[in-house]
Design an enzyme around this catalytic site. Structure first.
Site, PDB file in Angstrom:
ATOM      1  N   HIS A 189       0.823  -1.200   0.000  1.00  0.00           N
ATOM      2  CA  HIS A 189       0.000   0.000   0.000  1.00  0.00           C
ATOM      3  C   HIS A 189       0.860   1.254   0.000  1.00  0.00           C
ATOM      4  O   HIS A 189       0.471   2.287  -0.545  1.00  0.00           O
ATOM      5  CB  HIS A 189      -0.941   0.001   1.202  1.00  0.00           C
ATOM      6  CG  HIS A 189      -2.203  -0.764   0.955  1.00  0.00           C
ATOM      7  ND1 HIS A 189      -2.967  -1.304   1.955  1.00  0.00           N
ATOM      8  CD2 HIS A 189      -2.838  -1.082  -0.198  1.00  0.00           C
ATOM      9  CE1 HIS A 189      -4.020  -1.908   1.433  1.00  0.00           C
ATOM     10  NE2 HIS A 189      -3.954  -1.791   0.140  1.00  0.00           N
ATOM     11  N   ARG A 296     -11.348  -9.125  -6.400  1.00  0.00           N
ATOM     12  CA  ARG A 296     -10.914 -10.254  -5.559  1.00  0.00           C
ATOM     13  C   ARG A 296     -11.679 -10.217  -4.234  1.00  0.00           C
ATOM     14  O   ARG A 296     -11.277  -9.526  -3.299  1.00  0.00           O
ATOM     15  CB  ARG A 296      -9.413 -10.159  -5.277  1.00  0.00           C
ATOM     16  CG  ARG A 296      -8.518 -10.028  -6.500  1.00  0.00           C
ATOM     17  CD  ARG A 296      -7.073  -9.876  -6.028  1.00  0.00           C
ATOM     18  NE  ARG A 296      -6.127  -9.709  -7.097  1.00  0.00           N
ATOM     19  CZ  ARG A 296      -5.739  -8.525  -7.582  1.00  0.00           C
ATOM     20  NH1 ARG A 296      -6.247  -7.405  -7.080  1.00  0.00           N
ATOM     21  NH2 ARG A 296      -4.849  -8.456  -8.553  1.00  0.00           N
ATOM     22  N   ARG A 332     -15.142 -12.052  -8.764  1.00  0.00           N
ATOM     23  CA  ARG A 332     -14.716 -13.443  -8.588  1.00  0.00           C
ATOM     24  C   ARG A 332     -15.188 -13.955  -7.230  1.00  0.00           C
ATOM     25  O   ARG A 332     -14.978 -13.300  -6.205  1.00  0.00           O
ATOM     26  CB  ARG A 332     -13.190 -13.532  -8.674  1.00  0.00           C
ATOM     27  CG  ARG A 332     -12.653 -14.957  -8.551  1.00  0.00           C
ATOM     28  CD  ARG A 332     -11.139 -14.982  -8.714  1.00  0.00           C
ATOM     29  NE  ARG A 332     -10.439 -14.391  -7.589  1.00  0.00           N
ATOM     30  CZ  ARG A 332      -9.126 -14.175  -7.543  1.00  0.00           C
ATOM     31  NH1 ARG A 332      -8.377 -14.499  -8.587  1.00  0.00           N
ATOM     32  NH2 ARG A 332      -8.555 -13.636  -6.489  1.00  0.00           N
ATOM     33  N   GLU A 431      -7.423 -20.963 -15.645  1.00  0.00           N
ATOM     34  CA  GLU A 431      -6.098 -20.870 -15.033  1.00  0.00           C
ATOM     35  C   GLU A 431      -5.468 -22.246 -14.830  1.00  0.00           C
ATOM     36  O   GLU A 431      -4.377 -22.360 -14.280  1.00  0.00           O
ATOM     37  CB  GLU A 431      -6.185 -20.125 -13.695  1.00  0.00           C
ATOM     38  CG  GLU A 431      -7.274 -20.633 -12.771  1.00  0.00           C
ATOM     39  CD  GLU A 431      -7.536 -19.696 -11.594  1.00  0.00           C
ATOM     40  OE1 GLU A 431      -6.623 -18.939 -11.208  1.00  0.00           O
ATOM     41  OE2 GLU A 431      -8.653 -19.734 -11.051  1.00  0.00           O
ATOM     42  N   ASN A 454      -1.384 -15.857 -14.232  1.00  0.00           N
ATOM     43  CA  ASN A 454      -0.425 -16.118 -13.152  1.00  0.00           C
ATOM     44  C   ASN A 454      -0.353 -17.612 -12.824  1.00  0.00           C
ATOM     45  O   ASN A 454       0.720 -18.211 -12.777  1.00  0.00           O
ATOM     46  CB  ASN A 454      -0.797 -15.324 -11.904  1.00  0.00           C
ATOM     47  CG  ASN A 454      -0.725 -13.818 -12.122  1.00  0.00           C
ATOM     48  OD1 ASN A 454      -0.348 -13.375 -13.196  1.00  0.00           O
ATOM     49  ND2 ASN A 454      -1.093 -13.060 -11.123  1.00  0.00           N
ATOM     50  N   ASP A 455      -1.520 -18.208 -12.592  1.00  0.00           N
ATOM     51  CA  ASP A 455      -1.543 -19.644 -12.285  1.00  0.00           C
ATOM     52  C   ASP A 455      -1.399 -20.492 -13.544  1.00  0.00           C
ATOM     53  O   ASP A 455      -0.773 -21.555 -13.513  1.00  0.00           O
ATOM     54  CB  ASP A 455      -2.840 -20.008 -11.564  1.00  0.00           C
ATOM     55  CG  ASP A 455      -2.747 -19.756 -10.058  1.00  0.00           C
ATOM     56  OD1 ASP A 455      -1.622 -19.574  -9.568  1.00  0.00           O
ATOM     57  OD2 ASP A 455      -3.795 -19.733  -9.393  1.00  0.00           O
ATOM     58  N   ARG A 465       6.158 -19.574  -9.301  1.00  0.00           N
ATOM     59  CA  ARG A 465       6.644 -18.247  -9.709  1.00  0.00           C
ATOM     60  C   ARG A 465       7.310 -17.479  -8.570  1.00  0.00           C
ATOM     61  O   ARG A 465       8.021 -16.505  -8.807  1.00  0.00           O
ATOM     62  CB  ARG A 465       5.501 -17.411 -10.287  1.00  0.00           C
ATOM     63  CG  ARG A 465       4.393 -17.047  -9.312  1.00  0.00           C
ATOM     64  CD  ARG A 465       3.298 -16.268 -10.028  1.00  0.00           C
ATOM     65  NE  ARG A 465       2.248 -15.793  -9.140  1.00  0.00           N
ATOM     66  CZ  ARG A 465       1.184 -16.479  -8.799  1.00  0.00           C
ATOM     67  NH1 ARG A 465       1.033 -17.699  -9.266  1.00  0.00           N
ATOM     68  NH2 ARG A 465       0.270 -15.963  -8.003  1.00  0.00           N
ATOM     69  N   CYS A 502      -7.016 -11.550 -16.907  1.00  0.00           N
ATOM     70  CA  CYS A 502      -6.874 -10.757 -15.680  1.00  0.00           C
ATOM     71  C   CYS A 502      -5.572 -11.028 -14.934  1.00  0.00           C
ATOM     72  O   CYS A 502      -5.417 -10.626 -13.791  1.00  0.00           O
ATOM     73  CB  CYS A 502      -8.062 -10.989 -14.750  1.00  0.00           C
ATOM     74  SG  CYS A 502      -8.284 -12.698 -14.231  1.00  0.00           S
TER      75      CYS A 502
END
Length: 554
Positions: A189, A296, A332, A431, A454-455, A465, A502
């Site tokens: 953040h 998310r 999601r 994914e 990503n996955d 990763r 995404c």
């Protein structure tokens, strides 16, 4: 020259101001039974002072139009306002007869422990918000002095071991030229706030404070993640030129902010934003994002001691839909397990959690939890263009089982006389390689696909990763990965289904040529990447990209 991680682009040149956090004295000190009432009273007073400070900071950010940053601080306020969390601290004071500072420290440690081994950087950095809230509370309990970065007398480049989000939120851009820290990541953040305020920043510079002294000249290159101590005249001249070039570059990005994402030959692509909390929708709008491609929802379930109620979830989803003013919002469903553990849910420990009981697999095994979320989503859908997306789908049965529970949720709402929207568009994340390979079958049960790269990449190349020993295998341009994406896009087109992406790949301007050529219609990314990706799209020809990708795949 020292190397770190790029947190916020830009060039800063100025004198170093080193911030050393005043050390707290934290030991397990016991108190007598007779002292417990006074200790509890002092703790309650410290909590109220800390909350008042956060409220003032939130108001200041909101008045400046920084809704996303105000939301980050609000999250810390809610932590200190959480009855379960505060009662645990009071319970330790009362039952263990310990001082308030130790009780608060131990309670926050216990809450954070479940998150500290997670591999997802975005989730891991949420620990920083808990640490920030804890730090502010302990400062109030112990009377530790804090530094106000909004009231510096001279412009400076800030150097510190770490900066909390609330410290960053107070920065005055006129006097804080940039900052460098020894720890941190670009998903924190603190880094997000730096990007929002346009303050150049580098994080993760090991040994920083051992190499610099107060008043040293500092050159900070936010894009390259580099800093130079006491630069030579020729270096200063070169970085002054680079600073002017960056100013021109950002001006060009601002000029295309409201333009459509069109290729040279007129093909339009949709650029959406990824968010984890409702307040982050503001940032997507600020960058002219055309919708939310990934909300998310697991972050509504984290940093707390109990599951959010249906009403609480409904309000969060409704808030995003109202902010987006009719633009698409893809939400999601709960994606827990793997690296996203939630202490109050019975997930248990698994030998390989990334291949285990997670996401849709867990939700289907806990119908009560899943239907609570589905009811909240159906109710919120009356307020905008809400679309539901199921994660971690591997085959048809999971989709059918999820749709059965969705139908049950609709029936329950109808029986209760609750307002809701039926026939909400349904999609799935692609994914898992198996899902990509049978996407022709899956397309017949849903309205859209969203490729989670990503996955998908790590499952395809069998490389974690986040494991530096094998991360070199994690290649978004691996031919196998590209062929899987191609299969998904061709099957989506065959059955008339919308296909988006995404994962991190969608937010990388260097991938624009590949994604255009593959036929990905909607790209969802961190809001800060939207103008960069748009610029890349506007420089390319769709026909050329298609031809080049066809040649590559064959």
């Amino acid at each position: 020259m020292m190397q770190g991680l790029s947190a916020s682009s830009g060039i800063a040149i100025g004198r170093a101001l080193i911030i050393y956090k005043e050390e707290r004295s934290l030991t397990k000190a016991f108190i007598d039974e007779s002292q417990v009432p006074d200790e509890l009273q002092a703790f309650d007073a410290a909590v109220q002072r800390a909350k008042e400070q956060l409220k003032l900071l939130m108001t200041k950010l909101e008045e400046a139009g920084n809704e996303q940053e105000a939301g980050i601080i609000e999250g810390q306020w809610f932590l200190l306002d959480d009855p379960a969390l505060m009662q645990e601290v009071s319970g330790k004071i009362r039952n263990e007869k310990v001082q308030a500072a130790w009780a608060a420290h131990q309670t926050f440690r216990e809450y954070m422990q479940a998150f500290e081994l997670m591999e997802d950087e975005y989730i891991k950095e949420r620990i920083a918000d808990m640490k920030d809230a804890e730090s502010r509370l302990l400062d109030e309990i112990l009377g530790v002095r804090t530094i106000d970065l909004s009231a510096l007398s001279e412009p400076a480049v800030i150097l510190a071991h770490d900066l909390t989000p609330s410290m960053t939120a107070q920065m005055n851009k006129k006097t804080v030229l940039g900052f460098v820290t020894e720890v941190g990541s670009k998903t924190s953040h603190t880094a997000i706030m730096a990007r929002t305020f346009g303050i150049p920043a580098v994080v993760g510079v090991s040994g920083l404070l051992d190499c610099f002294s107060e008043g040293d000249w500092v050159v900070l290159d936010g894009e390259a993640g580099q800093i130079i101590r006491n630069p030579m005249p020729d270096q200063l001249e070169a970085y002054e030129r680079k600073r002017k070039e960056y100013a021109e570059f950002t001006a060009n990005l601002a000029a295309i902010r409201d333009m459509p994402s069109l290729t040279i030959d007129g093909k339009r692509f949709e650029l959406y934003g990824n968010i984890g909390k409702p307040e982050e929708a503001e940032m997507v709008l600020q960058q002219s994002g055309e919708g939310i491609g990934l909300f998310r929802t697991e972050f509504l379930f984290m940093d707390r001691g109990e599951m959010p109620s249906e009403e609480e979830q409904y309000e969060a989803y409704k808030e995003v839909l109202l902010k987006m003013q009719g633009k698409p919002v893809i939400i999601r469903t709960l994606d827990i397990g793997g690296d996203k553990e939630i202490p109050y849910l019975p997930l248990g420990k698994e030998f390989n959690p990334f291949l285990g009981w997670r996401a849709i697999r867990y939700c289907l095994a806990d119908p009560a939890l899943f239907k609570t979320q589905l009811r909240a989503l159906l109710r919120a859908a009356v307020h905008g263009d809400l679309r539901i997306m199921f994660p971690m789908i591997s085959g048809e049965k999971e989709i059918l089982d999820a749709k059965t529970l969705l139908a049950e949720a609709e029936q329950e709402l109808s029986a209760q006389g609750m307002a809701f929207k039926s026939s909400v568009p349904l999609g799935i994340m692609i994914e898992i390689p198996a899902a990509a390979l049978v996407s022709d079958k899956l397309a017949q049960h849903v309205d859209f696909f969203s490729i989670g790269t990503n996955d998908l990449i790590q499952y395809t190349v069998a490389a974690d990763r986040m494991n530096e020993k094998v991360s070199y295998l994690y290649d978004s341009q691996h031919l196998a990965v590209l062929r899987l994406i191609d299969i998904v896009c061709r099957n989506a087109k065959k059955y008339g289904k919308h296909v988006g992406m995404c994962g991190e790949m969608a937010g990388d301007p260097r991938m624009a040529k590949l994604l255009i050529g593959l036929g990905v219609e909607e790209w969802s990314m961190s809001a800060s990447q939207i103008p960069l990706v748009k610029q890349a799209i506007m420089s390319l020809s769709e026909s050329d990209c298609v031809n080049d990708v066809r040649e590559l795949l064959n």
